[in-house]
Design a protein around this motif. Structure first.
Motif, PDB file in Angstrom:
ATOM      1  N   PHE A 238       2.524   3.506  -1.148  1.00 38.06           N
ATOM      2  CA  PHE A 238       2.738   2.953  -2.647  1.00 38.06           C
ATOM      3  C   PHE A 238       2.400   4.313  -3.243  1.00 38.06           C
ATOM      4  O   PHE A 238       1.887   4.371  -4.442  1.00 38.06           O
ATOM      5  CB  PHE A 238       1.969   2.062  -3.008  1.00 38.06           C
TER       6      PHE A 238
ATOM      7  N   GLN B 277       6.407  -5.671  -3.985  1.00 36.39           N
ATOM      8  CA  GLN B 277       6.856  -5.588  -5.257  1.00 36.39           C
ATOM      9  C   GLN B 277       6.453  -4.674  -6.272  1.00 36.39           C
ATOM     10  O   GLN B 277       5.352  -4.210  -6.035  1.00 36.39           O
ATOM     11  CB  GLN B 277       6.786  -7.073  -5.810  1.00 36.39           C
ATOM     12  N   LYS B 278       7.196  -4.181  -7.285  1.00 40.24           N
ATOM     13  CA  LYS B 278       6.596  -3.367  -8.448  1.00 40.24           C
ATOM     14  C   LYS B 278       5.830  -4.446  -9.375  1.00 40.24           C
ATOM     15  O   LYS B 278       6.488  -5.615  -9.536  1.00 40.24           O
ATOM     16  CB  LYS B 278       7.727  -2.864  -9.134  1.00 40.24           C
TER      17      LYS B 278
ATOM     18  N   GLN C  93      13.062  -2.146 -15.321  1.00 39.18           N
ATOM     19  CA  GLN C  93      12.664  -1.471 -14.287  1.00 39.18           C
ATOM     20  C   GLN C  93      12.507  -1.967 -12.969  1.00 39.18           C
ATOM     21  O   GLN C  93      11.955  -1.298 -11.951  1.00 39.18           O
ATOM     22  CB  GLN C  93      11.338  -0.533 -15.042  1.00 39.18           C
TER      23      GLN C  93
ATOM     24  N   ALA D 146       2.243   3.975  -7.087  1.00 38.04           N
ATOM     25  CA  ALA D 146       3.603   3.738  -7.448  1.00 38.04           C
ATOM     26  C   ALA D 146       3.922   2.242  -7.719  1.00 38.04           C
ATOM     27  O   ALA D 146       3.342   1.407  -6.932  1.00 38.04           O
ATOM     28  CB  ALA D 146       4.816   4.363  -6.277  1.00 38.04           C
ATOM     29  N   GLY D 147       4.827   2.043  -8.886  1.00 36.90           N
ATOM     30  CA  GLY D 147       5.173   0.539  -8.907  1.00 36.90           C
ATOM     31  C   GLY D 147       4.127  -0.335  -9.400  1.00 36.90           C
ATOM     32  O   GLY D 147       4.096  -1.535  -9.104  1.00 36.90           O
TER      33      GLY D 147
ATOM     34  N   TYR E  67      10.155  -4.433 -12.398  1.00 35.47           N
ATOM     35  CA  TYR E  67       8.665  -5.014 -12.266  1.00 35.47           C
ATOM     36  C   TYR E  67       8.575  -6.319 -12.202  1.00 35.47           C
ATOM     37  O   TYR E  67       9.482  -7.171 -12.927  1.00 35.47           O
ATOM     38  CB  TYR E  67       7.927  -4.611 -13.417  1.00 35.47           C
TER      39      TYR E  67
END
Length: 203
Positions: A178, A118-119, A94, A19-20, A96
């Motif tokens: 994640f 963090q993304k 989004q 994810a991310g 990021y």
């Protein structure tokens, strides 16, 4: 129909997707280089790949061929843009963090940077020119791979693998989760099963 073995494989792969995490490829000239990056993305659990065709002629990642990617392209989600600003504005919207990869003196060593929770959108540039000035200007951080040999750079697909390996190592060693949410996993399972059926029908 999707076989039980294929369904089991899809469920396992989806459970491992990060994810991310997204990869952004700007103006890669040779589709086969991009396909090698696709294979690396799939291997490290990256689902979303952003393709920017600003100074290069657009091509369809789903129809380019299979030799370099080992059909990895059929398991990924592609987002295509004609402008670096349009793409990065979308990603920043989004949430990021935009991480550029470049052999710049001012760039931070990959081994000295902490990705944290963090993304991350990892930007990869053209085989010959690297990332554009516009892409670098929009980045939140610029990283480089510390090299020790006579060779001054790595092949773009190899460099992508090094960055994703270190990023994934940090995420795994952090002990934080994640993985995709249950709803995201279900939606992705349905998407990959549909793509699997289409691929089988088109053989």
């Amino acid at each position: 129909m999707v076989s039980d073995n294929r369904l089991k494989k899809i469920k396992h792969v989806v459970s491992q997707r990060q994810a991310g995490l997204a990869v952004v490829i700007e103006d890669v000239h040779d589709p086969h280089n991009a396909e090698a990056i696709f294979r690396t993305c799939d291997a490290f659990g990256v689902q979303d790949v952003y393709l920017i065709f600003d100074k290069t002629e657009p091509w369809n990642p789903a129809k380019i061929g299979k030799q370099s990617s080992s059909s990895a392209h059929k398991w990924l989600t592609f987002h295509t843009f004609r402008s670096i600003h349009e793409c990065l504005n979308d990603l920043k919207g989004q949430g990021y963090v935009i991480v550029a990869t470049a052999l710049k003196n001012e760039a931070i060593s990959l081994l000295d940077y902490s990705f944290g929770k963090q993304k991350i959108a990892l930007m990869i540039g053209n085989e010959h020119r690297g990332l554009s000035d516009a892409a670098l200007a929009c980045a939140d951080v610029v990283l480089k791979i510390p090299l020790r040999g006579m060779v001054e750079s790595l092949n773009v697909s190899v460099a992508s693998a090094v960055f994703l390996a270190e990023l994934t190592r940090q995420r795994v060693s952090s002990g934080k989760s994640f993985v995709l949410t249950k709803d995201e996993q279900q939606a992705l399972e349905e998407q990959l099963m549909l793509q699997s059926r289409k691929h089988k029908e088109n053989r």
